[in-house]
Design a protein around this motif. Structure first.
Motif, PDB file in Angstrom:
ATOM      1  N   SER A 181      -0.876 -10.061  -6.033  1.00  0.00           N
ATOM      2  CA  SER A 181       0.372  -9.311  -6.119  1.00  0.00           C
ATOM      3  C   SER A 181       1.426 -10.027  -5.278  1.00  0.00           C
ATOM      4  O   SER A 181       1.131 -10.559  -4.209  1.00  0.00           O
ATOM      5  CB  SER A 181       0.182  -7.884  -5.606  1.00  0.00           C
ATOM      6  N   VAL A 182       2.658 -10.046  -5.782  1.00  0.00           N
ATOM      7  CA  VAL A 182       3.749 -10.722  -5.078  1.00  0.00           C
ATOM      8  C   VAL A 182       4.874  -9.722  -4.825  1.00  0.00           C
ATOM      9  O   VAL A 182       5.378  -9.088  -5.756  1.00  0.00           O
ATOM     10  CB  VAL A 182       4.291 -11.914  -5.893  1.00  0.00           C
ATOM     11  N   LEU A 183       5.247  -9.576  -3.565  1.00  0.00           N
ATOM     12  CA  LEU A 183       6.368  -8.726  -3.185  1.00  0.00           C
ATOM     13  C   LEU A 183       7.624  -9.587  -3.165  1.00  0.00           C
ATOM     14  O   LEU A 183       7.745 -10.515  -2.359  1.00  0.00           O
ATOM     15  CB  LEU A 183       6.126  -8.100  -1.805  1.00  0.00           C
ATOM     16  N   PHE A 232      -5.836   0.954  -6.393  1.00  0.00           N
ATOM     17  CA  PHE A 232      -5.521  -0.375  -6.919  1.00  0.00           C
ATOM     18  C   PHE A 232      -5.013  -1.299  -5.821  1.00  0.00           C
ATOM     19  O   PHE A 232      -5.361  -2.483  -5.779  1.00  0.00           O
ATOM     20  CB  PHE A 232      -4.484  -0.258  -8.030  1.00  0.00           C
ATOM     21  N   PHE A 233      -4.170  -0.780  -4.923  1.00  0.00           N
ATOM     22  CA  PHE A 233      -3.491  -1.638  -3.955  1.00  0.00           C
ATOM     23  C   PHE A 233      -4.197  -1.755  -2.607  1.00  0.00           C
ATOM     24  O   PHE A 233      -4.038  -2.763  -1.915  1.00  0.00           O
ATOM     25  CB  PHE A 233      -2.069  -1.122  -3.723  1.00  0.00           C
ATOM     26  N   THR A 234      -4.955  -0.739  -2.186  1.00  0.00           N
ATOM     27  CA  THR A 234      -5.575  -0.778  -0.865  1.00  0.00           C
ATOM     28  C   THR A 234      -6.529  -1.960  -0.749  1.00  0.00           C
ATOM     29  O   THR A 234      -7.383  -2.176  -1.620  1.00  0.00           O
ATOM     30  CB  THR A 234      -6.321   0.539  -0.582  1.00  0.00           C
ATOM     31  N   HIS A 235      -6.375  -2.751   0.307  1.00  0.00           N
ATOM     32  CA  HIS A 235      -7.164  -3.952   0.587  1.00  0.00           C
ATOM     33  C   HIS A 235      -6.887  -5.091  -0.390  1.00  0.00           C
ATOM     34  O   HIS A 235      -7.611  -6.085  -0.404  1.00  0.00           O
ATOM     35  CB  HIS A 235      -8.668  -3.651   0.597  1.00  0.00           C
ATOM     36  N   ALA A 236      -5.838  -4.950  -1.210  1.00  0.00           N
ATOM     37  CA  ALA A 236      -5.482  -6.023  -2.142  1.00  0.00           C
ATOM     38  C   ALA A 236      -4.650  -7.081  -1.413  1.00  0.00           C
ATOM     39  O   ALA A 236      -3.823  -6.760  -0.556  1.00  0.00           O
ATOM     40  CB  ALA A 236      -4.696  -5.462  -3.322  1.00  0.00           C
ATOM     41  N   GLY A 239       3.867  -4.315   8.844  1.00  0.00           N
ATOM     42  CA  GLY A 239       4.120  -3.270   7.862  1.00  0.00           C
ATOM     43  C   GLY A 239       3.222  -3.375   6.647  1.00  0.00           C
ATOM     44  O   GLY A 239       2.795  -2.356   6.089  1.00  0.00           O
ATOM     45  N   ILE A 240       2.921  -4.593   6.226  1.00  0.00           N
ATOM     46  CA  ILE A 240       2.018  -4.790   5.089  1.00  0.00           C
ATOM     47  C   ILE A 240       0.623  -4.288   5.445  1.00  0.00           C
ATOM     48  O   ILE A 240      -0.031  -3.610   4.649  1.00  0.00           O
ATOM     49  CB  ILE A 240       1.978  -6.273   4.680  1.00  0.00           C
ATOM     50  N   VAL A 241       0.169  -4.615   6.640  1.00  0.00           N
ATOM     51  CA  VAL A 241      -1.144  -4.138   7.099  1.00  0.00           C
ATOM     52  C   VAL A 241      -1.177  -2.616   7.129  1.00  0.00           C
ATOM     53  O   VAL A 241      -2.144  -1.986   6.677  1.00  0.00           O
ATOM     54  CB  VAL A 241      -1.476  -4.723   8.486  1.00  0.00           C
ATOM     55  N   GLN A 242      -0.114  -2.001   7.638  1.00  0.00           N
ATOM     56  CA  GLN A 242      -0.060  -0.542   7.729  1.00  0.00           C
ATOM     57  C   GLN A 242      -0.037   0.111   6.346  1.00  0.00           C
ATOM     58  O   GLN A 242      -0.484   1.243   6.193  1.00  0.00           O
ATOM     59  CB  GLN A 242       1.166  -0.126   8.534  1.00  0.00           C
ATOM     60  N   SER A 243       0.456  -0.599   5.350  1.00  0.00           N
ATOM     61  CA  SER A 243       0.468  -0.065   3.985  1.00  0.00           C
ATOM     62  C   SER A 243      -0.927  -0.025   3.370  1.00  0.00           C
ATOM     63  O   SER A 243      -1.152   0.667   2.378  1.00  0.00           O
ATOM     64  CB  SER A 243       1.396  -0.895   3.092  1.00  0.00           C
ATOM     65  N   GLY A 244      -1.850  -0.797   3.940  1.00  0.00           N
ATOM     66  CA  GLY A 244      -3.204  -0.867   3.410  1.00  0.00           C
ATOM     67  C   GLY A 244      -3.501  -2.147   2.659  1.00  0.00           C
ATOM     68  O   GLY A 244      -4.645  -2.402   2.284  1.00  0.00           O
ATOM     69  N   MET A 245      -2.468  -2.969   2.431  1.00  0.00           N
ATOM     70  CA  MET A 245      -2.681  -4.246   1.764  1.00  0.00           C
ATOM     71  C   MET A 245      -2.946  -5.350   2.782  1.00  0.00           C
ATOM     72  O   MET A 245      -2.781  -5.147   3.989  1.00  0.00           O
ATOM     73  CB  MET A 245      -1.472  -4.598   0.892  1.00  0.00           C
ATOM     74  N   ILE A 246      -3.382  -6.513   2.294  1.00  0.00           N
ATOM     75  CA  ILE A 246      -3.725  -7.634   3.168  1.00  0.00           C
ATOM     76  C   ILE A 246      -2.674  -8.723   3.026  1.00  0.00           C
ATOM     77  O   ILE A 246      -2.541  -9.332   1.959  1.00  0.00           O
ATOM     78  CB  ILE A 246      -5.114  -8.216   2.813  1.00  0.00           C
ATOM     79  N   PRO A 247      -1.884  -8.997   4.072  1.00  0.00           N
ATOM     80  CA  PRO A 247      -0.868 -10.055   3.987  1.00  0.00           C
ATOM     81  C   PRO A 247      -1.521 -11.434   3.946  1.00  0.00           C
ATOM     82  O   PRO A 247      -2.293 -11.796   4.842  1.00  0.00           O
ATOM     83  CB  PRO A 247      -0.054  -9.864   5.270  1.00  0.00           C
TER      84      PRO A 247
END
Length: 221
Positions: free
Chosen positions: A15-17, A41-45, A67-75
Motif C-alpha cells: 500500500s502506498v500513502l 485488511f490494513f492492520t500490520h500491513a 503515526g503510521i505505527v499508531q494506526s496499526g500499519m508497518i512503515p
C-alpha cells in the motif's frame, strides 16, 4: 545439509500513502480513518509513503513514522525524496529510502494449478492461491478473505474481502456472482464497501484494473 542464508530480489504488493502536502497531521488522520474502515485488511500491513508531490521541506518524518505505527500499519519506506538532505531525514526517522520501480510485473515461469474451493469461506478464514488463480464455488462470508496472485472467480455471494493480483499482476481480474464485498483489490489498488457504486451492488460483476483505477462491469450472463 543445513541451508545457508540467502538474499534475493523479489517484489511485493504494498500500500502506498500519497502525500500531497507537508501537513503530516492531516495525512495521518486520513490514514487512521482508512484503517478504521477495514482493520482486518490494513492492520500490520506494510506501507510506503510517496512524497514526490510535496515540498518536502516541512515534513516531520519522525512524527509520520510514529503515526503510521499508531494506526496499526508497518512503515516500510519513503519514495520520491528529492535530495540527500531529505533522504537523511527519512532514514533518521526509521524509514528506508525507496525508488519507484519501472519494471513491469513478470508472471512466474510456471503458473500453479487453479485452486478450487467448493465449501463456503467462513468469517475469519483466509484462502490464498499462490502463483495462480482461485475459484470459489460457494459463498465468501463477511470477515473472510480470499487472495490470489492471479484472478479470482466467486460463484456465490462475496461479503468478505477479495484480493487479486496480490504479487502485483495488473492483468488479474475478479468475477463475482453477487458483489457485497467489504473490500475488493487488484494489484494493491482497492475500494472499500462504501466506495463501491450502488449500481454494482448485488450484481454479477467483472472487476479489472485500468491504469490505477478499478473498473466495474456488470455481466448479463
Amino acid at each position: 545439509m543445513a541451508l545457508k542464508p540467502d538474499l534475493k530480489g523479489s517484489s511485493f504488493a504494498l500500500s502506498v500513502l500519497q502525500l500531497t502536502e507537508d501537513n503530516v497531521d492531516s495525512c495521518l488522520q486520513f490514514l487512521h480513518n482508512k484503517v478504521a474502515q477495514a482493520p482486518a485488511f490494513f492492520t500490520h500491513a506494510p506501507l510506503v509513503v510517496n512524497i514526490e508531490n510535496t515540498a518536502q521541506i516541512d515534513i516531520d518524518f519522525k512524527v509520520l513514522h510514529q503515526g503510521i505505527v499508531q494506526s496499526g500499519m508497518i512503515p516500510v519506506g519513503v519514495t520520491g525524496s528529492k535530495d540527500n538532505v531529505i533522504k537523511n531525514h527519512v532514514t533518521d526517522a526509521g524509514f528506508a529510502v525507496m525508488s519507484t520501480s519501472k519494471t513491469p510485473y513478470q508472471a512466474p515461469a510456471e503458473m500453479a494449478p487453479t485452486k478450487v474451493i467448493r465449501t463456503p469461506i467462513r468469517s475469519g478464514q483466509q484462502v490464498y492461491a499462490k502463483d495462480g488463480d482461485l475459484v470459489i464455488l460457494n459463498h465468501v462470508s463477511a470477515g473472510a478473505e480470499v487472495i490470489a496472485d492471479g484472478s479470482i472467480h466467486i460463484h456465490g455471494t462475496c461479503r468478505g474481502r477479495a484480493i487479486a493480483g496480490a504479487s502485483g499482476q495488473k492483468q488479474a481480474s475478479i468475477i463475482c456472482q453477487d458483489l457485497q464485498a467489504e473490500l475488493v483489490s487488484i494489484a494493491g489498488n482497492y475500494q472499500l464497501m462504501d466506495q463501491i457504486d450502488t449500481q454494482y451492488w448485488q450484481k454479477k460483476i467483472l472487476l479489472t484494473l485500468q491504469d490505477t483505477r478499478l473498473q466495474f462491469d456488470i455481466l448479463s450472463i
